[in-house]
Design a protein around this motif. Structure first.
Motif, PDB file in Angstrom:
ATOM      1  N   ALA A  78       0.842  -1.201   0.000  1.00 13.13           N
ATOM      2  CA  ALA A  78       0.000   0.000   0.000  1.00 13.13           C
ATOM      3  C   ALA A  78       0.873   1.245   0.000  1.00 13.13           C
ATOM      4  O   ALA A  78       1.971   1.261   0.554  1.00 13.13           O
ATOM      5  CB  ALA A  78      -0.921   0.008   1.209  1.00 13.13           C
ATOM      6  N   LEU A  79       0.325   2.282  -0.621  1.00 15.78           N
ATOM      7  CA  LEU A  79       1.001   3.571  -0.730  1.00 15.78           C
ATOM      8  C   LEU A  79       0.134   4.604  -0.041  1.00 15.78           C
ATOM      9  O   LEU A  79      -1.076   4.649  -0.254  1.00 15.78           O
ATOM     10  CB  LEU A  79       1.173   3.916  -2.217  1.00 15.78           C
ATOM     11  CG  LEU A  79       1.725   5.271  -2.601  1.00 15.78           C
ATOM     12  CD1 LEU A  79       3.171   5.400  -2.125  1.00 15.78           C
ATOM     13  CD2 LEU A  79       1.663   5.440  -4.115  1.00 15.78           C
ATOM     14  N   ALA A  80       0.745   5.409   0.832  1.00 19.38           N
ATOM     15  CA  ALA A  80      -0.016   6.452   1.525  1.00 19.38           C
ATOM     16  C   ALA A  80       0.887   7.654   1.709  1.00 19.38           C
ATOM     17  O   ALA A  80       2.112   7.559   1.572  1.00 19.38           O
ATOM     18  CB  ALA A  80      -0.501   5.945   2.873  1.00 19.38           C
ATOM     19  N   ARG A  81       0.269   8.797   1.998  1.00 17.80           N
ATOM     20  CA  ARG A  81       1.067   9.987   2.270  1.00 17.80           C
ATOM     21  C   ARG A  81       1.990   9.686   3.450  1.00 17.80           C
ATOM     22  O   ARG A  81       1.553   9.189   4.484  1.00 17.80           O
ATOM     23  CB  ARG A  81       0.150  11.154   2.592  1.00 17.80           C
ATOM     24  CG  ARG A  81       0.921  12.447   2.802  1.00 17.80           C
ATOM     25  CD  ARG A  81       0.003  13.602   3.135  1.00 17.80           C
ATOM     26  NE  ARG A  81       0.796  14.801   3.320  1.00 17.80           N
ATOM     27  CZ  ARG A  81       0.813  15.813   2.477  1.00 17.80           C
ATOM     28  NH1 ARG A  81       0.045  15.791   1.413  1.00 17.80           N
ATOM     29  NH2 ARG A  81       1.569  16.856   2.694  1.00 17.80           N
ATOM     30  N   GLY A  82       3.266   9.924   3.256  1.00 14.73           N
ATOM     31  CA  GLY A  82       4.222   9.696   4.336  1.00 14.73           C
ATOM     32  C   GLY A  82       4.909   8.352   4.300  1.00 14.73           C
ATOM     33  O   GLY A  82       5.647   8.012   5.211  1.00 14.73           O
ATOM     34  N   GLY A  83       4.680   7.565   3.233  1.00 19.67           N
ATOM     35  CA  GLY A  83       5.413   6.317   3.134  1.00 19.67           C
ATOM     36  C   GLY A  83       4.632   5.190   2.484  1.00 19.67           C
ATOM     37  O   GLY A  83       3.635   5.423   1.800  1.00 19.67           O
ATOM     38  N   VAL A  84       5.107   3.988   2.736  1.00 19.87           N
ATOM     39  CA  VAL A  84       4.500   2.806   2.144  1.00 19.87           C
ATOM     40  C   VAL A  84       4.384   1.714   3.197  1.00 19.87           C
ATOM     41  O   VAL A  84       5.098   1.711   4.198  1.00 19.87           O
ATOM     42  CB  VAL A  84       5.333   2.263   0.948  1.00 19.87           C
ATOM     43  CG1 VAL A  84       5.386   3.265  -0.191  1.00 19.87           C
ATOM     44  CG2 VAL A  84       6.740   1.854   1.382  1.00 19.87           C
ATOM     45  N   THR A  85       3.461   0.792   2.939  1.00 20.84           N
ATOM     46  CA  THR A  85       3.338  -0.406   3.768  1.00 20.84           C
ATOM     47  C   THR A  85       3.779  -1.587   2.922  1.00 20.84           C
ATOM     48  O   THR A  85       3.301  -1.757   1.789  1.00 20.84           O
ATOM     49  CB  THR A  85       1.884  -0.618   4.234  1.00 20.84           C
ATOM     50  OG1 THR A  85       1.473   0.533   4.964  1.00 20.84           O
ATOM     51  CG2 THR A  85       1.774  -1.854   5.108  1.00 20.84           C
ATOM     52  N   LEU A  86       4.688  -2.371   3.446  1.00 24.56           N
ATOM     53  CA  LEU A  86       5.213  -3.523   2.723  1.00 24.56           C
ATOM     54  C   LEU A  86       4.266  -4.706   2.874  1.00 24.56           C
ATOM     55  O   LEU A  86       3.392  -4.731   3.749  1.00 24.56           O
ATOM     56  CB  LEU A  86       6.597  -3.889   3.236  1.00 24.56           C
ATOM     57  CG  LEU A  86       7.651  -2.775   3.172  1.00 24.56           C
ATOM     58  CD1 LEU A  86       9.005  -3.289   3.646  1.00 24.56           C
ATOM     59  CD2 LEU A  86       7.762  -2.183   1.779  1.00 24.56           C
ATOM     60  N   ALA A  87       4.456  -5.693   2.035  1.00 23.99           N
ATOM     61  CA  ALA A  87       3.589  -6.880   2.040  1.00 23.99           C
ATOM     62  C   ALA A  87       3.647  -7.623   3.374  1.00 23.99           C
ATOM     63  O   ALA A  87       2.673  -8.253   3.782  1.00 23.99           O
ATOM     64  CB  ALA A  87       3.977  -7.809   0.888  1.00 23.99           C
ATOM     65  N   GLY A 126       3.729  -6.211   6.196  1.00 22.93           N
ATOM     66  CA  GLY A 126       3.107  -5.369   7.213  1.00 22.93           C
ATOM     67  C   GLY A 126       3.981  -4.243   7.724  1.00 22.93           C
ATOM     68  O   GLY A 126       3.500  -3.330   8.408  1.00 22.93           O
ATOM     69  N   GLU A 127       5.265  -4.272   7.422  1.00 24.68           N
ATOM     70  CA  GLU A 127       6.165  -3.217   7.880  1.00 24.68           C
ATOM     71  C   GLU A 127       5.811  -1.895   7.193  1.00 24.68           C
ATOM     72  O   GLU A 127       5.505  -1.844   6.012  1.00 24.68           O
ATOM     73  CB  GLU A 127       7.616  -3.587   7.542  1.00 24.68           C
ATOM     74  CG  GLU A 127       8.621  -2.523   7.961  1.00 24.68           C
ATOM     75  CD  GLU A 127      10.042  -2.809   7.482  1.00 24.68           C
ATOM     76  OE1 GLU A 127      10.896  -1.941   7.675  1.00 24.68           O
ATOM     77  OE2 GLU A 127      10.280  -3.894   6.902  1.00 24.68           O
ATOM     78  N   THR A 128       5.872  -0.814   7.967  1.00 25.80           N
ATOM     79  CA  THR A 128       5.645   0.521   7.420  1.00 25.80           C
ATOM     80  C   THR A 128       6.990   1.212   7.241  1.00 25.80           C
ATOM     81  O   THR A 128       7.824   1.209   8.152  1.00 25.80           O
ATOM     82  CB  THR A 128       4.757   1.365   8.363  1.00 25.80           C
ATOM     83  OG1 THR A 128       3.493   0.712   8.487  1.00 25.80           O
ATOM     84  CG2 THR A 128       4.556   2.760   7.816  1.00 25.80           C
ATOM     85  N   VAL A 129       7.197   1.769   6.063  1.00 22.29           N
ATOM     86  CA  VAL A 129       8.426   2.510   5.778  1.00 22.29           C
ATOM     87  C   VAL A 129       8.028   3.970   5.583  1.00 22.29           C
ATOM     88  O   VAL A 129       7.292   4.311   4.652  1.00 22.29           O
ATOM     89  CB  VAL A 129       9.131   1.976   4.515  1.00 22.29           C
ATOM     90  CG1 VAL A 129      10.382   2.788   4.222  1.00 22.29           C
ATOM     91  CG2 VAL A 129       9.470   0.504   4.670  1.00 22.29           C
ATOM     92  N   GLU A 130       8.495   4.828   6.493  1.00 24.90           N
ATOM     93  CA  GLU A 130       8.171   6.249   6.401  1.00 24.90           C
ATOM     94  C   GLU A 130       9.097   6.924   5.405  1.00 24.90           C
ATOM     95  O   GLU A 130      10.258   6.550   5.245  1.00 24.90           O
ATOM     96  CB  GLU A 130       8.295   6.910   7.774  1.00 24.90           C
ATOM     97  CG  GLU A 130       7.272   6.395   8.775  1.00 24.90           C
ATOM     98  CD  GLU A 130       7.387   7.070  10.127  1.00 24.90           C
ATOM     99  OE1 GLU A 130       8.243   7.968  10.287  1.00 24.90           O
ATOM    100  OE2 GLU A 130       6.626   6.694  11.030  1.00 24.90           O
ATOM    101  N   ALA A 131       8.543   7.927   4.711  1.00 21.42           N
ATOM    102  CA  ALA A 131       9.335   8.656   3.719  1.00 21.42           C
ATOM    103  C   ALA A 131       8.804  10.075   3.588  1.00 21.42           C
ATOM    104  O   ALA A 131       7.592  10.300   3.709  1.00 21.42           O
ATOM    105  CB  ALA A 131       9.260   7.946   2.370  1.00 21.42           C
TER     106      ALA A 131
END
Length: 196
Positions: free
Chosen positions: A18-27, A29-34
């Motif tokens: 998933a792609l969201a404002r402020g980063g992505v969620t990996l398959a 479940g980990e969230t990577v902020e950007a």
């Protein structure tokens, strides 16, 4: 290496769910902020038919002067021609011409949705019409067919969140030249934005 020198963490073979404002969620479940995300694909790619490349290897001295230069694009609806484009590869790349040898030419024609059976004959006929030089069936010494799904190119994904820069065919359209120019403009705009 250049990215790592600039403090960028590079991760490969990681699926984004998933792609969201402020980063992505990996398959997993980990969230990577950007601070910003660069998206080089469509969120939901659409496919329509296939793209086919037909490559002919021909021994035809009449093609030595490269009668159409390195290739040509075919106008949509051209009578009696099914190819979209033709590349005279041995005219385009001298190293290939040297490797092929005297009077041997490599022609690559591109198609949308053509039959598997009979493609060699379709390509040979199209090539001789487009090049204006007779190419007999006996002149063909090699043939290859390669195909892949034709991704329907959109003008950008409407649901891309803020804080995302979209590049690639889904934003720039088809073709290397269009994509390179678009990517350079996007990079310049992103650098200006991030340095504010």
């Amino acid at each position: 290496a250049d990215l790592q020198r600039r403090g960028v963490t590079v991760r490969t073979e990681v699926r984004v769910a998933a792609l969201a404002r402020g980063g992505v969620t990996l398959a997993d479940g980990e969230t990577v902020e950007a601070d910003h995300v660069v998206l080089a694909t469509e969120l939901t790619p659409q496919f329509s038919g296939e793209i086919v490349l037909a490559t002919l290897v021909v021994d035809v001295p009449g093609l030595d002067p490269a009668p159409r230069g390195t290739g040509l694009l075919v106008a949509p609806g051209a009578a009696g021609i099914r190819a979209k484009a033709l590349t005279h590869a041995t005219a385009k790349w001298q190293w290939l011409a040297r490797k092929a040898g005297p009077h041997r030419h490599i022609l690559r024609l591109s198609y949308n949705d053509v039959p598997v059976q009979g493609l060699e004959e379709i390509a040979r006929t199209d090539a001789q019409r487009l090049l204006g030089v007779p190419i007999a069936a006996a002149d063909v010494t090699g043939f290859a067919r390669v195909s892949w799904p034709n991704r329907a190119v959109a003008a950008g994904s409407a649901d891309v969140p803020a804080g995302t820069t979209q590049v690639g065919e889904s934003a720039a359209g088809t073709g290397l030249a269009a994509n390179m120019a678009f990517a350079r403009r996007a990079a310049a705009a992103l650098l200006a934005h991030l340095s504010d």
